[in-house]
Design an enzyme around this catalytic site. Structure first.
Site, mmCIF file in Angstrom:
data_model
loop_
_atom_site.group_PDB
_atom_site.id
_atom_site.type_symbol
_atom_site.label_atom_id
_atom_site.label_comp_id
_atom_site.label_asym_id
_atom_site.label_seq_id
_atom_site.Cartn_x
_atom_site.Cartn_y
_atom_site.Cartn_z
ATOM 1 N N VAL A 16 0.834 -1.209 0.000
ATOM 2 C CA VAL A 16 0.000 0.000 0.000
ATOM 3 C C VAL A 16 0.871 1.262 0.000
ATOM 4 C CG1 VAL A 16 -1.779 1.276 1.244
ATOM 5 C CG2 VAL A 16 -1.896 -1.208 1.155
ATOM 6 N N GLY A 188 -1.051 -8.932 -3.964
ATOM 7 C CA GLY A 188 -1.037 -7.830 -2.984
ATOM 8 C C GLY A 188 -2.349 -7.648 -2.252
ATOM 9 N N LYS A 206 -13.117 -4.893 10.071
ATOM 10 C CA LYS A 206 -13.782 -3.926 9.180
ATOM 11 C C LYS A 206 -15.253 -3.767 9.561
ATOM 12 C CE LYS A 206 -10.732 -5.000 5.356
ATOM 13 N NZ LYS A 206 -10.497 -5.963 4.283
ATOM 14 N N GLY A 303 -5.715 -4.466 -2.556
ATOM 15 C CA GLY A 303 -4.695 -4.169 -3.564
ATOM 16 C C GLY A 303 -4.060 -2.814 -3.300
HETATM 17 P P1 NAP Z 1 3.150 -4.690 3.667
HETATM 18 O O1 NAP Z 1 3.266 -4.831 2.187
HETATM 19 O O2 NAP Z 1 3.650 -5.787 4.524
HETATM 20 O O3 NAP Z 1 3.872 -3.329 4.072
HETATM 21 C C1 NAP Z 1 4.131 -2.976 5.399
HETATM 22 C C2 NAP Z 1 5.203 -1.887 5.405
HETATM 23 O O4 NAP Z 1 5.413 -1.441 6.734
HETATM 24 C C3 NAP Z 1 6.555 -2.373 4.886
HETATM 25 O O5 NAP Z 1 7.165 -1.349 4.142
HETATM 26 C C4 NAP Z 1 7.353 -2.638 6.161
HETATM 27 O O6 NAP Z 1 8.740 -2.433 5.995
HETATM 28 C C5 NAP Z 1 6.785 -1.570 7.089
HETATM 29 N N1 NAP Z 1 6.823 -1.993 8.484
HETATM 30 C C6 NAP Z 1 6.090 -2.958 9.090
HETATM 31 N N2 NAP Z 1 6.391 -3.039 10.395
HETATM 32 C C7 NAP Z 1 7.325 -2.104 10.627
HETATM 33 C C8 NAP Z 1 8.061 -1.689 11.773
HETATM 34 N N3 NAP Z 1 7.881 -2.251 12.966
HETATM 35 N N4 NAP Z 1 8.965 -0.697 11.621
HETATM 36 C C9 NAP Z 1 9.164 -0.108 10.432
HETATM 37 N N5 NAP Z 1 8.506 -0.443 9.308
HETATM 38 C C10 NAP Z 1 7.613 -1.434 9.402
HETATM 39 O O7 NAP Z 1 1.619 -4.450 4.069
HETATM 40 P P2 NAP Z 1 0.471 -3.768 3.194
HETATM 41 O O8 NAP Z 1 -0.255 -4.830 2.443
HETATM 42 O O9 NAP Z 1 1.018 -2.605 2.472
HETATM 43 O O10 NAP Z 1 -0.553 -3.317 4.354
HETATM 44 C C11 NAP Z 1 -0.267 -2.199 5.149
HETATM 45 C C12 NAP Z 1 -1.519 -1.775 5.928
HETATM 46 O O11 NAP Z 1 -2.555 -1.477 5.008
HETATM 47 C C13 NAP Z 1 -2.111 -2.860 6.850
HETATM 48 O O12 NAP Z 1 -2.683 -2.218 7.975
HETATM 49 C C14 NAP Z 1 -3.215 -3.484 6.018
HETATM 50 O O13 NAP Z 1 -4.230 -4.050 6.815
HETATM 51 C C15 NAP Z 1 -3.724 -2.254 5.305
HETATM 52 N N6 NAP Z 1 -4.430 -2.519 4.056
HETATM 53 C C16 NAP Z 1 -3.886 -3.309 3.112
HETATM 54 C C17 NAP Z 1 -4.564 -3.511 1.918
HETATM 55 C C18 NAP Z 1 -4.012 -4.395 0.834
HETATM 56 O O14 NAP Z 1 -4.760 -4.666 -0.128
HETATM 57 N N7 NAP Z 1 -2.776 -4.853 0.901
HETATM 58 C C19 NAP Z 1 -5.806 -2.893 1.703
HETATM 59 C C20 NAP Z 1 -6.337 -2.057 2.714
HETATM 60 C C21 NAP Z 1 -5.632 -1.881 3.882
HETATM 61 P P3 NAP Z 1 9.618 -3.376 5.007
HETATM 62 O O15 NAP Z 1 9.133 -3.041 3.632
HETATM 63 O O16 NAP Z 1 11.031 -2.963 5.206
HETATM 64 O O17 NAP Z 1 9.292 -4.774 5.411
HETATM 65 N N1 HSE Z 2 -6.266 -8.185 3.208
HETATM 66 C C1 HSE Z 2 -7.379 -7.314 3.003
HETATM 67 C C2 HSE Z 2 -8.380 -7.995 2.105
HETATM 68 C C3 HSE Z 2 -6.897 -6.033 2.381
HETATM 69 O O1 HSE Z 2 -8.033 -8.983 1.453
HETATM 70 O O2 HSE Z 2 -9.525 -7.553 2.048
HETATM 71 C C4 HSE Z 2 -7.951 -4.981 2.268
HETATM 72 O O3 HSE Z 2 -8.285 -4.470 3.529
#
Ligand code: NAP
Ligand code: HSE
Length: 430
Positions: A16, A188, A206, A303
């Site tokens: 994200v 993703g 949610k 995503g």
């Molecule tokens: P992700 O790809 O795992 O990214 C997490 C990021 O945070 C990475 O850059 C990681 O660093 C950094 N990070 C994690 N813990 C950390 C710490 N203790 N100190 C410093 N940096 C740290 O996760 P994501 O999918 O982007 O999701 C992030 C958030 O968005 C979550 O709350 C998730 O629920 C929410 N979300 C995700 C989606 C989706 O579709 N993916 C949709 C809606 C909401 P590194 O890169 O160095 O590991």
């Molecule tokens: N992991 C979550 C999903 C991301 O699949 O719906 C969006 O919040």
């Protein structure tokens, strides 16, 4: 109006966060026009500063949270690292320092949302979280603003993209549970630890957020019983299908005699129900109210770019808009030219009434060929001494179609005015 510069500190730069950086750089001009602020990114907190991240300037990366949280030049903080610890501490620090925060962290909000909002209020700043539920779908904005007076009675939704994608691909392509999950991770959609997706905890978080807003109630994560798809068997999915049902992981929130109930579980949805057709990583939320009836919001539920869209919207809401900007002046904005109707591309259906003579079809076909229009399907039905000729054309330019229809109508063998309808399909823009 010339744009002032606003610096955004980012906590996390994964699926994200990376998409947020790219979206802000792509939409910089639009944001500046709407808000009067030109956004600058960084510093950006990550764990591993050495990992390359497409579209992200590596010199902005840091593994020291103080570089983001204690920098007086950072005017707003976007948190997309996820999890409870240390995210809670970082958000608290940012809000206590009076900095507005945008977050996608439903795990944290569904547990600590009220506490964080109290800190924001005390500090005279804002906490926004549209991206925490249903990614690109602006469901929180709709519940909070558009339907504020609608007295919502029920919120029923597919609010986890990963599991909906898995269920769709297991049914459509016969993928195994493990392969479907691996694909969702690769695309993703899944959480960093996908356990929360498949066991229903992500959807429960949610639903706690959505129910709190819909019913003006405090619904913490712990008040939402949940089951996931991890215990669902292929046999039950198959048997449900034989009985005319599609199995979906649903979040169901209702007002019952003035009290709120919220739960998440796999549910048999009748095949003809609107939620049954929601496929892939899409989410859908059906909102029911006595005053506004039923409203269904449908769209990408997971995503990177999809979630970034909601984060950018929150940033814009916090920055506000200025008079004369697009948002104040939406119907009067002349940022792009309007395409003349004759230049629009569509697919077409044509019905002709013709004399049943040799060569009629060839004459019609050659006119379409000369006008660069290609025929996809032809059906001819005899009727007395004439015939009904039905053609479906591949997408073509409307001006050429009208010219071709005029020439066809003028053929001696064509009896009535041709009927022209447009066909919705791929490759067209009209
Ligand atoms: P992700 O790809 O795992 O990214 C997490 C990021 O945070 C990475 O850059 C990681 O660093 C950094 N990070 C994690 N813990 C950390 C710490 N203790 N100190 C410093 N940096 C740290 O996760 P994501 O999918 O982007 O999701 C992030 C958030 O968005 C979550 O709350 C998730 O629920 C929410 N979300 C995700 C989606 C989706 O579709 N993916 C949709 C809606 C909401 P590194 O890169 O160095 O590991
Ligand atoms: N992991 C979550 C999903 C991301 O699949 O719906 C969006 O919040």
């Amino acid at each position: 109006m010339s744009a002032g510069v606003t610096r955004i500190g980012l906590l996390g730069c994964g699926t994200v966060g990376g998409a947020v950086v790219r979206a802000l750089s792509r939409n910089g001009d639009t944001i500046a026009r709407a808000s009067g602020h030109r956004l600058e990114m960084g510093p950006i907190l990550v764990r591993d500063v050495s990992r390359p991240r497409p579209g992200v300037d590596p010199s902005l990366l840091t593994d020291d949270p103080a570089r983001v949280l204690d920098d007086p030049g950072v005017a707003m903080v976007v948190e997309v690292m996820g999890g409870l610890d240390p995210a809670l501490d970082y958000l608290r620090r940012a809000l206590e320092a009076g900095k507005p925060v945008v977050t996608a962290n439903k795990q944290l909000l569904s547990r600590e949302g009220p506490r964080l909002l109290e800190i924001a209020e005390r500090s005279g700043t804002e906490l926004r979280f549209e991206a925490s539920a249903c990614a690109a779908i602006p469901v929180i904005k709709v519940l909070r603003e558009s339907l504020l007076a609608a007295e919502i009675q029920a919120v029923t939704g597919i609010v986890n993209g990963t599991t909906n994608y898995m269920l769709t691909e297991m049914a459509r392509a016969g993928l195994s549970y493990d392969d479907a999950l691996a694909q969702a991770q690769e695309l993703g959609y899944a959480e960093p630890d996908p356990t929360e997706d498949v066991n229903g905890a992500d959807a429960a978080a949610k639903m706690a957020i959505l129910a709190s807003i819909a019913f003006h109630a405090r619904v913490p994560f712990d008040a939402v019983p949940y089951e996931g798809i991890d215990t669902l068997t292929a046999e039950d999915v198959g048997l449900a299908a034989e009985l005319g049902f599609v199995v979906k992981l649903l979040g169901i929130a209702r007002l019952v005699n003035g009290s709120v109930t919220v739960r998440v579980h796999p549910t048999l949805v009748p095949e003809g129900h609107r939620l049954a057709a929601v496929s892939g990583a899409d989410n859908a939320v059906l909102l029911e109210s006595d005053t506004a009836g039923e409203i269904m919001l449908l769209g990408p539920g997971a995503g990177g770019p999809e979630t970034a869209s909601a984060i950018v919207a929150d940033i814009l809401s916090i920055l506000g808009t200025h008079r004369g900007s697009f948002l104040h002046n939406a119907l009067a904005d002349a940022g792009r030219p309007v395409l003349p109707p004759a230049e629009v591309t569509s697919a077409f259906y044509l019905r002709l009434s013709v004399a049943d003579r040799p060569g009629v079809l060839a004459n019609v076909a050659s006119i379409f060929g000369e006008e660069q229009l290609s025929i996809r399907t032809v059906v001819q039905k005899g009727e007395g001494d004439g015939a009904r000729l039905v053609l479906v054309l591949h997408p073509g330019v409307e001006g050429r179609l009208l010219s071709a229809v005029g020439r066809v109508a003028a053929l001696a063998e064509v009896r009535d005015r041709p009927v022209v309808l447009r066909v919705l399909g791929s490759g067209d823009d009209g």
